[in-house]
Design a protein around this motif. Sequence first.
Motif, PDB file in Angstrom:
ATOM      1  N   ARG A   1       9.265  15.308 -28.165  1.00 44.60           N
ATOM      2  CA  ARG A   1      10.366  15.019 -29.097  1.00 44.60           C
ATOM      3  C   ARG A   1      11.501  16.037 -28.962  1.00 44.60           C
ATOM      4  N   THR A   2      11.918  16.311 -27.743  1.00 42.90           N
ATOM      5  CA  THR A   2      13.021  17.242 -27.537  1.00 42.90           C
ATOM      6  C   THR A   2      14.342  16.689 -28.057  1.00 42.90           C
ATOM      7  N   ILE A   3      14.400  15.391 -28.348  1.00 39.18           N
ATOM      8  CA  ILE A   3      15.616  14.809 -28.895  1.00 39.18           C
ATOM      9  C   ILE A   3      15.941  15.417 -30.259  1.00 39.18           C
ATOM     10  N   GLU A   4      14.935  15.945 -30.945  1.00 39.55           N
ATOM     11  CA  GLU A   4      15.171  16.518 -32.261  1.00 39.55           C
ATOM     12  C   GLU A   4      16.059  17.750 -32.182  1.00 39.55           C
ATOM     13  N   ASP A   5      15.995  18.481 -31.067  1.00 38.28           N
ATOM     14  CA  ASP A   5      16.882  19.632 -30.906  1.00 38.28           C
ATOM     15  C   ASP A   5      18.337  19.180 -30.841  1.00 38.28           C
ATOM     16  N   ARG A   6      18.596  18.084 -30.129  1.00 45.97           N
ATOM     17  CA  ARG A   6      19.964  17.559 -30.048  1.00 45.97           C
ATOM     18  C   ARG A   6      20.415  17.031 -31.407  1.00 45.97           C
ATOM     19  N   ALA A   7      19.480  16.434 -32.162  1.00 47.10           N
ATOM     20  CA  ALA A   7      19.843  15.838 -33.444  1.00 47.10           C
ATOM     21  C   ALA A   7      20.257  16.885 -34.472  1.00 47.10           C
ATOM     22  N   LEU A   8      19.946  18.169 -34.218  1.00 48.53           N
ATOM     23  CA  LEU A   8      20.338  19.223 -35.141  1.00 48.53           C
ATOM     24  C   LEU A   8      21.800  19.619 -34.981  1.00 48.53           C
ATOM     25  N   ALA A   9      22.481  19.089 -33.996  1.00 47.19           N
ATOM     26  CA  ALA A   9      23.905  19.397 -33.808  1.00 47.19           C
ATOM     27  C   ALA A   9      24.689  18.945 -35.040  1.00 47.19           C
ATOM     28  N   PRO A  10      25.722  19.723 -35.428  1.00 50.81           N
ATOM     29  CA  PRO A  10      26.475  19.400 -36.664  1.00 50.81           C
ATOM     30  C   PRO A  10      27.435  18.232 -36.508  1.00 50.81           C
ATOM     31  N   VAL A  11      26.928  17.131 -36.015  1.00 49.54           N
ATOM     32  CA  VAL A  11      27.729  15.917 -35.852  1.00 49.54           C
ATOM     33  C   VAL A  11      26.856  14.728 -36.230  1.00 49.54           C
ATOM     34  N   PRO A  12      27.456  13.597 -36.571  1.00 48.88           N
ATOM     35  CA  PRO A  12      26.646  12.400 -36.858  1.00 48.88           C
ATOM     36  C   PRO A  12      25.828  11.972 -35.638  1.00 48.88           C
ATOM     37  N   ILE A  13      24.738  11.279 -35.900  1.00 51.25           N
ATOM     38  CA  ILE A  13      23.852  10.833 -34.829  1.00 51.25           C
ATOM     39  C   ILE A  13      24.583   9.927 -33.851  1.00 51.25           C
TER      40      ILE A  13
ATOM     41  N   LEU B   1      24.820  -2.097 -30.191  1.00 49.42           N
ATOM     42  CA  LEU B   1      23.361  -2.225 -30.251  1.00 49.42           C
ATOM     43  C   LEU B   1      22.669  -0.933 -29.845  1.00 49.42           C
ATOM     44  N   GLY B   2      23.186  -0.289 -28.798  1.00 46.74           N
ATOM     45  CA  GLY B   2      22.574   0.947 -28.326  1.00 46.74           C
ATOM     46  C   GLY B   2      22.695   2.067 -29.342  1.00 46.74           C
ATOM     47  N   ILE B   3      23.880   2.233 -29.945  1.00 45.76           N
ATOM     48  CA  ILE B   3      24.081   3.292 -30.932  1.00 45.76           C
ATOM     49  C   ILE B   3      23.204   3.055 -32.161  1.00 45.76           C
ATOM     50  N   ARG B   4      23.106   1.810 -32.606  1.00 41.87           N
ATOM     51  CA  ARG B   4      22.282   1.503 -33.782  1.00 41.87           C
ATOM     52  C   ARG B   4      20.805   1.753 -33.501  1.00 41.87           C
ATOM     53  N   SER B   5      20.304   1.277 -32.361  1.00 43.02           N
ATOM     54  CA  SER B   5      18.886   1.476 -32.046  1.00 43.02           C
ATOM     55  C   SER B   5      18.588   2.958 -31.784  1.00 43.02           C
ATOM     56  N   PHE B   6      19.544   3.694 -31.209  1.00 43.66           N
ATOM     57  CA  PHE B   6      19.366   5.133 -30.989  1.00 43.66           C
ATOM     58  C   PHE B   6      19.222   5.859 -32.330  1.00 43.66           C
TER      59      PHE B   6
ATOM     60  N   MET C   1      16.429   7.203 -18.280  1.00 39.03           N
ATOM     61  CA  MET C   1      15.378   8.139 -17.910  1.00 39.03           C
ATOM     62  C   MET C   1      15.411   9.433 -18.728  1.00 39.03           C
ATOM     63  N   PRO C   2      16.584  10.052 -18.996  1.00 37.58           N
ATOM     64  CA  PRO C   2      16.567  11.211 -19.903  1.00 37.58           C
ATOM     65  C   PRO C   2      16.049  10.859 -21.291  1.00 37.58           C
ATOM     66  N   LEU C   3      16.355   9.648 -21.781  1.00 35.01           N
ATOM     67  CA  LEU C   3      15.868   9.247 -23.100  1.00 35.01           C
ATOM     68  C   LEU C   3      14.354   9.133 -23.120  1.00 35.01           C
ATOM     69  N   VAL C   4      13.783   8.622 -22.029  1.00 37.29           N
ATOM     70  CA  VAL C   4      12.326   8.497 -21.953  1.00 37.29           C
ATOM     71  C   VAL C   4      11.675   9.860 -22.115  1.00 37.29           C
ATOM     72  N   MET C   5      12.237  10.874 -21.459  1.00 33.90           N
ATOM     73  CA  MET C   5      11.675  12.225 -21.571  1.00 33.90           C
ATOM     74  C   MET C   5      11.935  12.834 -22.946  1.00 33.90           C
ATOM     75  N   GLU C   6      13.111  12.609 -23.501  1.00 34.27           N
ATOM     76  CA  GLU C   6      13.444  13.215 -24.784  1.00 34.27           C
ATOM     77  C   GLU C   6      12.703  12.566 -25.947  1.00 34.27           C
ATOM     78  N   PHE C   7      12.331  11.295 -25.811  1.00 32.12           N
ATOM     79  CA  PHE C   7      11.594  10.609 -26.857  1.00 32.12           C
ATOM     80  C   PHE C   7      10.083  10.655 -26.613  1.00 32.12           C
TER      81      PHE C   7
ATOM     82  N   GLN D   1      27.724  10.387 -26.708  1.00 24.19           N
ATOM     83  CA  GLN D   1      27.652  11.392 -25.630  1.00 24.19           C
ATOM     84  C   GLN D   1      26.681  10.952 -24.546  1.00 24.19           C
ATOM     85  N   LYS D   2      25.575  10.329 -24.938  1.00 30.51           N
ATOM     86  CA  LYS D   2      24.618   9.816 -23.952  1.00 30.51           C
ATOM     87  C   LYS D   2      25.266   8.726 -23.095  1.00 30.51           C
ATOM     88  N   ILE D   3      26.019   7.834 -23.733  1.00 31.70           N
ATOM     89  CA  ILE D   3      26.698   6.776 -22.987  1.00 31.70           C
ATOM     90  C   ILE D   3      27.727   7.365 -22.033  1.00 31.70           C
TER      91      ILE D   3
END
Length: 303
Positions: free
Chosen positions: A131-143, A292-297, A121-127, A149-151
Amino acid sequence: MATTTQPAGIGTASGDGAQVASSIARLITDAPVPHPTLLKTFGAMMAREFRVLGRNAPSTFIRAVMQPLLFAFVFAYVLPKIGSGFGTGAAAASGLTFSTILVPGLMGSMFLMQGMFGTTMPLVMEFSWQRTIEDRALAPVPIRVLAIQKITAGAIQAFIGAAIVFPVVYWVHAPGQGPHIDVTNWFLLAAVMVFSSTLTASMGLWLGTVVDPRKMQMVFAVVLLPLTMLGCVYYPWSALHVIRWLQILVLINPMVYMTEGLRAALTPSIGHMPLWAIMLALVGGTAVFGYLGIRSFRNRVVG
């Protein structure tokens, strides 16, 4: 011979400006360079998740407690009171109560519901279109760290939701219909709970990134109901030997291994699957759905 006079203050102002610029340049040069680490960034993201979870604590608690409360009230209190259903007759004479069978099944059900809901459900809102997921993607760590962290956040919610089942079933039952729990291997119980919560959260991450958000409600109706009804929640897997084809078919259901693992840890006197099969399915399923989840994410965020 004419002389040119410079207006008063210009030279001083120019000198002051050069001095300020030089000071700023020195400050920038001497400023400490941040060295974010994976652990610190991961901890910061988890702290944000806990703050959000804390703000939504009442609704999260109600969502987690309603299902086990209603099941325990109906099956462990109402039906025995009216002399109907499991827990009467031969079953009652043998001392086996339905709440004893229900505890591992309800915990498995809570793993599935809380783990998948807490991740998807958080992913549904962030995607969504924002596109609020883009704010998280700016963190200085690999995707992939963001995906892990979501898992982790979903697994923690699943673990807490399953743990709530214990007090609910212990308090809500008819006289003499309480569960008979006998934990002889605490390490096995901890391992089953950790891998079950991580498995369901990994499944939630995979579903949340491969399914169109507009169809998510339909997917939950199609996925959750069959997994729960055929996940050995209300009966042990060994009892299906009289329907051999169904006993084999349900082996594709990951929830079967969660409930059977919990029965092995909580009610070992009731027949259950071999431990090697349970742990192989839980560990293997966590690895497969996690990958599978990490790759599709990652593909969803980058794309």
